[in-house]
Motif scaffolding. Sequence first.
Motif, short mmCIF file in Angstrom:
data_model
loop_
_atom_site.label_atom_id
_atom_site.label_comp_id
_atom_site.label_asym_id
_atom_site.label_seq_id
_atom_site.Cartn_x
_atom_site.Cartn_y
_atom_site.Cartn_z
N ALA A 90 0.86 -1.19 0.00
CA ALA A 90 0.00 0.00 0.00
C ALA A 90 0.89 1.24 0.00
O ALA A 90 2.05 1.19 0.42
CB ALA A 90 -0.90 0.01 1.23
N SER A 91 0.35 2.34 -0.48
CA SER A 91 1.07 3.62 -0.43
C SER A 91 0.22 4.65 0.28
O SER A 91 -1.01 4.63 0.20
CB SER A 91 1.40 4.11 -1.84
N VAL A 92 0.91 5.56 0.96
CA VAL A 92 0.25 6.64 1.69
C VAL A 92 0.90 7.95 1.24
O VAL A 92 2.14 8.06 1.22
CB VAL A 92 0.40 6.47 3.22
N THR A 128 -3.87 10.32 1.53
CA THR A 128 -4.43 9.42 0.53
C THR A 128 -3.76 8.06 0.66
O THR A 128 -2.53 7.98 0.72
CB THR A 128 -4.22 10.01 -0.88
N VAL A 129 -4.57 7.03 0.70
CA VAL A 129 -4.08 5.65 0.83
C VAL A 129 -4.51 4.88 -0.40
O VAL A 129 -5.69 4.89 -0.77
CB VAL A 129 -4.65 4.97 2.10
N MET A 130 -3.55 4.23 -1.03
CA MET A 130 -3.85 3.33 -2.15
C MET A 130 -3.57 1.92 -1.66
O MET A 130 -2.44 1.60 -1.27
CB MET A 130 -2.99 3.66 -3.37
N ALA A 131 -4.58 1.08 -1.70
CA ALA A 131 -4.48 -0.27 -1.15
C ALA A 131 -3.45 -1.11 -1.89
O ALA A 131 -2.73 -1.90 -1.28
CB ALA A 131 -5.84 -0.95 -1.18
N ASP A 132 -3.37 -0.97 -3.19
CA ASP A 132 -2.39 -1.69 -4.00
C ASP A 132 -1.73 -0.63 -4.87
O ASP A 132 -2.34 -0.12 -5.80
CB ASP A 132 -3.09 -2.76 -4.86
#
Length: 155
Positions: free
Chosen positions: A39-41, A111-115
Motif C-alpha cells: 500500500a502507499s500513503v 491518501t491511501v492506495m491499497a495496491d
Amino acid sequence: MTGAPPVVRNLDELTASLISPEDSVRLCTLAGPADGSSASVFLEIWEPGGAQPVNSHDDSAEIFIVLSGRARAHSDDHVVELRAGDVLVLRPGSEHRIVNISETERLHTITVMADDGGFADLVNRGTPAALTAQDIATLVGRTALPDHQAAHRRA
C-alpha cells in the motif's frame, strides 16, 4: 528474530512532487513499496482552484482523508462535496477527479492506495516541489513544535 528495521522519517526530510510540471496538485510519498509496503500513503496538496486530471486505478481502492479545505469529488457519474473530516473511498477502476473548490485555501488530504500498482514510483519521478510550513502544520497539528522548540518552552 531479526528482520528489516522499521522505517522512520521526519516530515522535514520529505519533499513533494508534481507528476507533471504544470499540475496544481503536489504529492508527498509518506510510505510505499520502497518501504516494504504494498500500500502507499501520500500527503496530497491541491492549490486553490487546483484539480487532478481524470484518472483511474484498476487494481486499487483509493481512500482520501480530508485534513483541510473543501472539494468536489467526481467518480464515474457521481459528484460529492467534501470538507475537513470527510473520508472518501473510491472503488478500484472508478474514473475520478478531485477539485479544490476554494479560491483562497489549499486542500490537504492523506491518501491511501491499497495496491500501489507503481503509483508511488510515478510520484517520486515527478518534478520536486517543496512542502511549506503550512502543509506540515496541517499534517501534524498547528500546535506541534519541533523537539528543540518544545524543550525551550518547557524550560
